[in-house]
Enzyme design. Structure first.
Site, PDB file in Angstrom:
ATOM      1  N   ALA A 299      -4.968   6.560  -8.549  1.00  0.00           N
ATOM      2  CA  ALA A 299      -5.061   6.220  -6.690  1.00  0.00           C
ATOM      3  C   ALA A 299      -3.823   5.734  -6.300  1.00  0.00           C
ATOM      4  O   ALA A 299      -3.183   6.503  -6.679  1.00  0.00           O
ATOM      5  CB  ALA A 299      -5.092   4.292  -8.119  1.00  0.00           C
ATOM      6  N   ALA A 301      -2.760   3.653  -3.166  1.00  0.00           N
ATOM      7  CA  ALA A 301      -2.504   2.718  -2.313  1.00  0.00           C
ATOM      8  C   ALA A 301      -1.999   2.728  -0.882  1.00  0.00           C
ATOM      9  O   ALA A 301      -1.763   3.298  -0.712  1.00  0.00           O
ATOM     10  CB  ALA A 301      -2.529   1.957  -3.168  1.00  0.00           C
ATOM     11  N   SER A 302      -1.288   2.072  -0.515  1.00  0.00           N
ATOM     12  CA  SER A 302      -0.926   0.930   0.794  1.00  0.00           C
ATOM     13  C   SER A 302       1.030   1.844   0.777  1.00  0.00           C
ATOM     14  O   SER A 302       1.062   2.866   0.918  1.00  0.00           O
ATOM     15  CB  SER A 302      -1.043   0.186   1.071  1.00  0.00           C
ATOM     16  OG  SER A 302      -0.681  -1.053   0.195  1.00  0.00           O
ATOM     17  N   ILE A 303       1.119   1.127  -0.633  1.00  0.00           N
ATOM     18  CA  ILE A 303       2.755   1.472  -0.453  1.00  0.00           C
ATOM     19  C   ILE A 303       3.103   2.417  -1.797  1.00  0.00           C
ATOM     20  O   ILE A 303       4.066   3.004  -1.725  1.00  0.00           O
ATOM     21  CB  ILE A 303       3.146  -0.213  -1.509  1.00  0.00           C
ATOM     22  CG1 ILE A 303       2.540  -1.180  -0.258  1.00  0.00           C
ATOM     23  CG2 ILE A 303       4.860   0.247  -1.531  1.00  0.00           C
ATOM     24  CD1 ILE A 303       3.004  -2.227  -0.544  1.00  0.00           C
ATOM     25  N   GLN A 305       1.622   5.333  -5.391  1.00  0.00           N
ATOM     26  CA  GLN A 305       0.211   5.985  -5.559  1.00  0.00           C
ATOM     27  C   GLN A 305       0.775   5.945  -7.291  1.00  0.00           C
ATOM     28  O   GLN A 305       1.804   6.026  -7.672  1.00  0.00           O
ATOM     29  CB  GLN A 305       0.018   7.182  -5.515  1.00  0.00           C
ATOM     30  CG  GLN A 305       1.208   8.293  -5.561  1.00  0.00           C
ATOM     31  CD  GLN A 305       0.718   9.838  -5.173  1.00  0.00           C
ATOM     32  OE1 GLN A 305       0.288   9.470  -3.662  1.00  0.00           O
ATOM     33  NE2 GLN A 305       0.702  10.598  -5.482  1.00  0.00           N
ATOM     34  N   VAL A 306      -0.754   5.983  -8.621  1.00  0.00           N
ATOM     35  CA  VAL A 306      -0.601   5.126  -9.382  1.00  0.00           C
ATOM     36  C   VAL A 306      -0.696   7.405 -10.655  1.00  0.00           C
ATOM     37  O   VAL A 306      -1.491   7.540  -9.305  1.00  0.00           O
ATOM     38  CB  VAL A 306      -1.547   4.419 -10.274  1.00  0.00           C
ATOM     39  CG1 VAL A 306      -0.776   4.132 -11.693  1.00  0.00           C
ATOM     40  CG2 VAL A 306      -0.796   2.845  -9.159  1.00  0.00           C
ATOM     41  N   LYS A 320       3.258   4.003 -11.568  1.00  0.00           N
ATOM     42  CA  LYS A 320       3.071   3.671 -10.238  1.00  0.00           C
ATOM     43  C   LYS A 320       4.772   4.146  -9.543  1.00  0.00           C
ATOM     44  O   LYS A 320       5.697   3.715 -10.047  1.00  0.00           O
ATOM     45  CB  LYS A 320       3.884   1.930  -9.861  1.00  0.00           C
ATOM     46  CG  LYS A 320       2.548   2.036  -8.237  1.00  0.00           C
ATOM     47  CD  LYS A 320       2.122   0.583  -8.107  1.00  0.00           C
ATOM     48  CE  LYS A 320       2.917  -0.536  -8.697  1.00  0.00           C
ATOM     49  NZ  LYS A 320       2.229  -2.016  -7.715  1.00  0.00           N
ATOM     50  N   ASP A 450      -3.448 -10.692  -4.543  1.00  0.00           N
ATOM     51  CA  ASP A 450      -4.278 -10.111  -4.239  1.00  0.00           C
ATOM     52  C   ASP A 450      -5.255  -9.797  -4.782  1.00  0.00           C
ATOM     53  O   ASP A 450      -5.352  -9.817  -5.895  1.00  0.00           O
ATOM     54  CB  ASP A 450      -3.578  -8.674  -4.187  1.00  0.00           C
ATOM     55  CG  ASP A 450      -3.670  -7.355  -4.358  1.00  0.00           C
ATOM     56  OD1 ASP A 450      -5.381  -7.242  -3.693  1.00  0.00           O
ATOM     57  OD2 ASP A 450      -3.330  -6.436  -4.414  1.00  0.00           O
TER      58      ASP A 450
END
Length: 617
Positions: A299, A301-303, A305-306, A320, A450
């Protein structure tokens, strides 16, 4: 004679060069293997460039793009390695790419086995945006009861999907400011184009009044905004994702459609930049703690990635990894986003943008601290250890830092996939979600705020909800929670006077509002309290809560005198997410029983009074 010898040597030399070129040419090699199509295409391209070069239209050479490497991105580390050597599961030593194999179709029926987001479900095509039919899922903006209940019978709905691309994250203040400047220029140019188009062809027919009037709110500009945010990542993308859960009374429909693309994920870091972050955070020997590491992110994301990895002791983990420069650019990113929003006049005054931006800065600063997130996750693991049906994965401290967080990898399907299961399972998951939300606020006073559906992974075999991503977790003051519980009970019991009194004490009302504002505020409270108003199971398909709140929200935005309290931004984001999840599931949940169980065991800080006008039966 000598001139003939010279000519012979020249011909022999050119022949040798031609043979060497032919030997190294992939195109000719392909032709030898029977692939004449590649040879013809390459020849045509070269001829075309030669002609345009002569005409002065172009200058340069044909750029050959090789086909994507096979999707073998997992690196296996030797047990005796020094942190730098690795065995790459690929035919080439420098192939560990973070891009999917475009030659293989992606199975759209796959479940989720990630710690952040579902595996890609869309068919991957060319870069940028594409349209695809999504037949079984309900768009959240149209999620009323009947539509959720009849998922299988729905006609295919065209939705926009975006294939994440591999791009370096802009890390310096200049590069990020330049990105925003480029976005502003692109939006201005798009506005000029749309204006010219409307002069020639007339204004478009649209149900959205703002987009019909303003040439700025064109579909192309909305796409420009979405793609720019996905490239920038960081606070800019996070704000876009926050705005994407609003409704059309707050954000115009074309922008909402673009921001829905933003929610699907960001672009991904190239391998070189990813390694720089890992070396800086964990030291150059970070790979000595792992057996394998997958460079293709599960994934983005905004901050951060995983990535999937396996530790030396055999534990499957999710790592992460934060984008470089994101934490240091929060202030400037938010200011730049605010400038854009002010310039475009997209956000109504009643939203109190300055206050919202202030709260966003504080929240993002906390989310960028992975050591704090690790602490939050451990705290939740302790709080939920005795609660049946919930599991919080372990934190792996020795492979974690302020910018890298490694946790146990857990499996399950997110909420939108649970919606495809049987009614009994959907009711169970809806009940657990609402139970968790009430416990977080009124028992723990510590909430993961969240509402991303992929943060709740349901394991059908064990009937356990695996909970992940605690960066947005926060505490709530006792006095705030006391009054908020009183207000929730008043909303559930249709007690107008108590709703107004608690709203003033909490800071939702200033005490000088018009009757129009008071009526809209109270009715909104009653709509939210509806699931808790009667005993027995409440069918979230029975009423369109989101549409009712949207209509009332438009009125409140026009007449509001004060911004909501700071605590409300994150809290209402989570509460609305819980409601939307139950609507998505089409769940039947005994909401009042769950609320009364909490209320009857709650100890108020200053007194243990029960509202005089509120019956708890």
């Amino acid at each position: 004679m000598s001139s003939l010898n010279q000519l012979g040597r020249l011909v022999n030399g050119l022949s040798l060069i031609a043979k060497e070129i032919a030997k190294r040419s992939q195109t000719i090699d392909s032709a030898k293997n029977g692939d004449l199509e590649t040879l013809i295409a390459s020849s045509v391209k070269n001829a075309l460039v030669s002609v345009t070069d002569l005409a002065g239209l172009t200058k340069g050479k044909v750029r050959e793009f090789s086909k994507p490497w096979p999707n073998e991105s997992v690196v296996y580390f030797n047990s005796s390695n020094d942190g730098c050597k690795a065995n790459v599961n690929s035919s080439s030593n420098d192939v560990a790419r973070a891009s999917p194999n475009l030659d293989e179709p992606i199975n759209c029926d796959k479940g989720v086995i990630s710690n952040d987001q579902p595996v890609l479900e869309e068919k991957v095509v060319n870069d940028g945006l594409e349209r695809e039919c999504e037949s079984n899922l309900v768009n959240k903006h149209n999620a009323d009861g009947g539509e959720v209940a009849a998922m299988a019978a729905e006609a295919p709905v065209p939705v926009k999907r975006r294939r994440p691309r591999e791009r370096k994250v802009p890390t310096t203040p200049f590069s990020r400011a330049f990105g925003f400047a480029a976005l502003g220029a692109g939006l201005a140019w798009g506005t000029v184009q749309e204006s010219a188009k409307r002069l020639v062809y007339g204004s478009p027919n649209s149900n959205d009044k703002q987009s019909a009037v303003s040439p700025f709110l064109s579909e192309k500009n909305a796409e420009r905004l979405a793609l720019a945010l996905c490239r920038m990542r960081g606070a800019a993308l996070k704000l876009g994702q926050m705005l994407s859960i609003q409704d059309e009374s707050v954000v115009p429909a074309p922008i909402l459609a673009a921001l829905d693309i933003v929610r699907q994920g960001a672009d991904v870091m190239p391998r070189s930049q990813l390694n720089q972050v890992l070396d800086a955070e964990l030291g150059s020997g970070w790979s000595s703690k792992l057996t394998s590491f997958d460079y293709e992110p599960m994934a983005a994301a905004s901050i951060g990635q995983v990535h999937r990895a396996v530790t030396k002791d055999g534990m499957d983990v999710a790592m992460k990894i934060q984008y470089p420069g994101v934490a240091d650019s929060i202030e400037s990113d938010i200011e730049n986003v605010k400038l854009l929003l002010d310039y475009t006049n997209l956000i109504p005054e009643g939203l109190y943008l300055d206050r919202a931006m202030k709260v966003a800065k504080e929240e993002l600063s906390r989310e960028c601290d992975y050591l704090l997130e690790a602490s939050n996750q451990k705290r939740f693991r302790d709080l939920l250890s005795g609660q049946e049906g919930f599991y919080v994965p372990l934190v792996v401290d020795d492979i974690s830092s302020k910018r890298v967080l490694t946790t146990e990898l857990v499996s399950g399907v997110p909420i939108d996939k649970v919606a495809l299961l049987n009614q009994g399972t959907r009711n169970y998951v809806g009940r657990k979600l609402l139970q968790l939300t009430l416990m977080e606020l009124f028992v723990f006073r510590f909430m993961q705020t969240d509402p991303n559906w992929s943060n709740f992974l349901y394991d059908e075999a064990t009937k356990i909800m695996n909970l992940i991503d605690f960066g947005a977790a926060r505490d709530y003051p006792k006095h705030f929670v006391d009054d908020y519980l009183r207000m929730v009970m008043a909303c559930a019991n249709n007690d107008r006077e108590a709703v107004i009194e608690m709203s003033q004490r909490l800071g939702f009302l200033a005490g000088m509002e018009s009757e129009v504002m008071l009526e809209a505020h109270v009715q909104a409270g009653f709509v939210v309290g509806l699931p808790f108003s009667k005993p027995g199971g409440y069918d979230f398909r029975s009423t369109n809560i989101t549409q009712s709140l949207s209509n009332l929200g438009a009125t409140m935005l026009r007449h509001r005198l004060t911004p909501p309290p700071d605590e409300a931004y994150s809290l209402h984001r989570k509460l609305s997410g819980a409601f939307l999840a139950c609507i998505k599931l089409g769940a039947v949940v005994p909401c009042r029983e769950l609320l009364l169980e909490v209320y009857e065991h709650y100890h108020f800080g200053e007194d243990k009074e029960i509202l005089s006008s509120a019956s708890v039966s």
